[in-house]
Motif scaffolding. Structure first.
Motif, short mmCIF file in Angstrom:
data_model
loop_
_atom_site.label_atom_id
_atom_site.label_comp_id
_atom_site.label_asym_id
_atom_site.label_seq_id
_atom_site.Cartn_x
_atom_site.Cartn_y
_atom_site.Cartn_z
N SER A 306 32.10 34.94 -21.51
CA SER A 306 31.06 35.62 -20.75
C SER A 306 31.39 35.67 -19.26
CB SER A 306 29.71 34.92 -20.95
OG SER A 306 29.72 33.64 -20.36
N ARG A 307 32.32 34.82 -18.82
CA ARG A 307 32.74 34.82 -17.41
C ARG A 307 34.00 35.64 -17.19
NH1 ARG A 307 31.25 30.53 -14.12
NH2 ARG A 307 33.41 30.24 -13.47
N HIS A 457 24.67 41.29 -15.80
CA HIS A 457 26.10 41.58 -15.66
C HIS A 457 26.82 40.50 -14.86
CE1 HIS A 457 26.16 43.01 -11.32
NE2 HIS A 457 24.87 42.90 -11.57
N HIS A 458 26.11 39.50 -14.34
CA HIS A 458 26.77 38.44 -13.58
C HIS A 458 27.47 37.46 -14.52
CE1 HIS A 458 23.51 39.73 -10.78
NE2 HIS A 458 24.51 39.66 -9.92
N ARG A 459 28.56 36.89 -14.03
CA ARG A 459 29.27 35.91 -14.83
C ARG A 459 28.39 34.68 -15.02
NH1 ARG A 459 35.49 35.19 -14.05
NH2 ARG A 459 34.89 33.69 -12.48
N HIS A 473 24.60 40.48 -22.34
CA HIS A 473 25.29 39.95 -21.17
C HIS A 473 26.71 40.49 -21.14
CE1 HIS A 473 27.41 36.50 -18.99
NE2 HIS A 473 26.68 37.12 -18.09
N PRO A 475 29.70 40.82 -18.39
CA PRO A 475 30.23 40.63 -17.03
C PRO A 475 31.17 41.74 -16.59
CG PRO A 475 31.29 39.14 -18.58
CD PRO A 475 30.19 39.81 -19.33
N ASN A 634 29.33 37.45 -9.39
CA ASN A 634 30.48 37.92 -10.15
C ASN A 634 31.71 37.91 -9.25
OD1 ASN A 634 30.46 40.48 -8.67
ND2 ASN A 634 28.72 41.04 -9.96
#
Length: 664
Positions: A306-307, A457-459, A473, A475, A634
């Motif tokens: 996800s990151r 959308h953020h890590r 989610h 990223p 991000n």
């Protein structure tokens, strides 16, 4: 009887020496009577001196024991003297040893009593500060003659023969050498479970010919085998792109010290021009069972993916640790997933009695645009959604004014307190543009709702909204507005989207992409095209970004304070208050337009806190840098807050975080 035992305990064993001296006197009597008489006088004088000295020493010890035990009876005093634990009594202010029992003498390797010696002479590494601090247990193990001891102790005030009050410390020594060795052996042999995944496997297979695929996979397997060699662990290939690695915890520190070098080794494999494999590692440790380790490893791998992948994530008992993550993430989304997620969100809305939408605190245009898009989807299902937002403290006044002027949104915006009072069981809360519970506009509302959907959308950071009923989610997306727009394409027709809503969504995309210059992919332009077909006017969207003259002056004042660090990183610090958040963010964007600047950081005071705004062109992952200071975001846009901080001190911490980032 006790006094006799005490005398034997306290008196040095000099009988053998006096016996030898008496024999010498007898031998000298046959040779020279005068010499024998002189030796006999000296022997008698020495015996009288040592007898008197031992008597005084015994009286001093008995007086000390009386001061320690007070009115305790003779049996209690005897217990102190004949304690099964090694005991040493000393003065912590001077380090002078007062008394020790026979067990301690044996441990210290001293044949005679330690009178008139200092603590550091008997135990070179013995700390005493913990006693003066009022503690009853030494916080560290004490080494003595190759053994490890846990030391307990206490302080009392004893009156000396001269009437002075002196601090006296009584310490009890417990040998924990074997138990510590057993604990360390157990800790070193605990299992650690790692799940490894080639996160761009499909791209690799598409980029190389059929005849090259086996060779590429063999290189990956070889790199992994070399990395795992020497650990006596088990490395198994469970799927075509997944591996399971089980090893002992004693090898974990080595992997951390080398910063998981296998990530770089895998990335060095060249498949085609500009195409390299990347690895994601999820590690579970400190679990009570193998099932717990597997659960933690799965959470870590999910976090790594996800990151953006190309990193190692370690899940311990309570938190995550991150390593790597510097490579630019490639877009991996598919329209199939968007369609599936749109159907899932539609079902949640259909079952919900109430629908609330909430973004992050100090909401920007992306949060507002995404929230408006969710309201449109709810309206299509015949339900009215309400947006939980602080209308006084936000970064999107112009957009909010335009949205609130629409009749459909006259009563849509409510505060967190109002939402908390109105919320009923079965309500659905859609959180947009953040996945961290501490950053939402109203944590109280988040805690009160048991059905939560997350679109962000953020890590993902170490803290995130867990147990969400719906989580979209990505990223790799440019903005939350882009993700909501993709969902809307499967939920509504373009004619169902009002012009004001389309412009709010487009404004969110324009904000986070810096007018389509950063973090844009093919899906970004597809979303913008859909909004344009729905009636969004790009000229009206551009007017939302117009600033007052005072804001421009403030922005360029921040730019004027910027200094270059490491030659290509701009850092601007504003020590005084009065800086607007929007101006600070725009100044960070402005610094990226300077030639040679790859990343920018703006630090400014806000009350007792220090806020941070960071931007990057993509070569520097500003999210990883600010995570060290408690921030997030991000790879190209990040921010954070340091509570009760000073801007100059935070700058020093930021510089250290930047150095640490490049050292990795």
């Amino acid at each position: 009887m006790n006094n006799k035992k005490l005398s034997r305990l306290l008196e040095p064993n000099l009988k053998l020496y006096f016996l030898c001296m008496a024999l010498f006197c007898l031998l000298a009597l046959a040779v020279n009577p005068l010499l024998a008489l002189a030796e006999a006088c000296v022997t008698a004088a020495l015996y009288a001196y040592f007898s008197q000295a031992n008597k005084k020493r015994r009286q001093g010890i008995l007086q000390y024991i009386d001061s320690v035990t007070g009115s305790v009876d003779t049996a209690s005093k005897s217990t102190l003297i004949h304690s099964p634990l090694p005991i040493m009594v000393f003065r912590p202010d001077t380090g002078e040893v007062i008394w020790s029992n026979e067990d301690f003498l044996q441990l210290a390797g001293v044949r005679e009593h330690l009178f008139e010696m200092r603590v550091e002479d008997a135990v070179p590494d013995c700390p005493v500060q913990w006693l003066l601090e009022g503690k009853q247990e030494c916080p560290e193990r004490v080494m003595m003659n190759g053994r490890r001891f846990l030391v307990y102790g206490s302080l009392v005030r004893a009156k000396s023969r001269s009437g002075e009050q002196n601090l006296v410390a009584t310490t009890y020594w417990v040998d924990v050498t074997e138990s510590d060795a057993l604990r360390e052996a157990y800790t070193a042999s605990r299992p650690v479970l790692a799940l490894l995944m080639v996160d761009n496997y499909e791209d690799l297979m598409k980029a190389c010919a059929d005849t090259q695929r086996s060779g590429i996979l063999a290189q990956i397997d070889e790199k992994l085998d070399q990395w795992a060699a020497g650990t006596d662990g088990i490395l198994l290939k469970t799927e075509r792109d997944r591996y399971l690695f089980l090893f002992e915890e004693q090898h974990y520190d080595h992997f951390v010290e080398e910063k998981f070098s296998v990530l770089d080794a895998i990335r060095d494999i060249k498949v085609a021009e500009g195409v390299h494999p990347t690895l994601s590692i999820g590690i579970g440790k400190d679990g009570a069972t193998l099932e717990d380790l597997l659960k933690n490893a799965n959470l870590s791998l999910e976090m790594a993916l996800s990151r953006g992948g190309d990193q190692a994530v370690v899940r311990g008992k309570v938190d995550f640790a991150f390593y790597g993550g510097r490579a630019k993430a490639a877009e991996k989304r598919t329209k199939v997933k968007s369609r599936v997620m749109a159907n899932a969100l539609s079902e949640l809305m259909a079952d919900a009695g109430q629908i609330y939408v909430m973004g992050h605190s100090y909401a920007d245009m992306d949060a507002v645009g995404a929230a408006v898009g969710i309201c449109c989807a709810a309206r299509k299902r015949g339900k009215q959604a309400q947006i939980v937002m602080d209308l006084e403290h936000n970064a999107s006044e112009a957009l909010l004014a335009r949205v609130r002027s629409m009749p459909e949104y006259a009563d849509t915006f409510i505060s967190g307190g109002e939402a908390f009072l109105k919320m009923q069981p079965g309500a659905l809360l859609v959180v947009v543009d953040t996945n961290r519970p501490e950053l939402v506009d109203s944590p109280q509302v988040l805690d009160a709702c048991n059905r939560v959907a997350v679109i962000d959308h953020h890590r993902r950071a170490a803290t995130y909204i867990e147990n969400a009923a719906f989580s979209f989610h990505e990223p790799y997306a440019s903005s939350a507005s882009e993700l909501v727009t993709e969902l809307l394409q499967y939920l509504i027709e373009p004619a169902d989207l009002m012009r004001g809503e389309a412009e709010a969504l487009l404004a969110g995309i324009v904000l986070d992409t810096k007018h389509f210059t950063l973090r844009t992919g093919g899906r970004t332009f597809e979303a913008a095209a859909f909004l344009r077909r729905a009636g969004a006017d790009t000229a009206d969207v551009q007017r939302l970004f117009q600033n007052e003259l005072s804001d421009m002056v403030s922005r360029y004042d921040i730019v004027r304070r910027a200094e270059l660090y490491r030659g290509d990183i701009a850092v601007s610090v504003v020590p005084q208050e009065g800086v607007d958040r929007v101006a600070a963010a725009q100044a960070a964007d402005e610094l990226l337009t300077l030639k040679g600047v790859k990343a920018s950081f703006v630090l400014y005071r806000n009350g007792d806190n220090v806020l941070m705004s960071a931007r990057s062109l993509g070569e520097v992952n500003v999210q990883v840098v600010l995570e060290a200071l408690g921030g997030g975001g991000n790879s190209t846009t990040a921010g954070g807050c340091v509570e009760n901080g000073d801007p100059l001190d935070v700058r020093s911490r930021l510089v250290a975080a930047i150095d640490a980032y490049f050292e990795k």
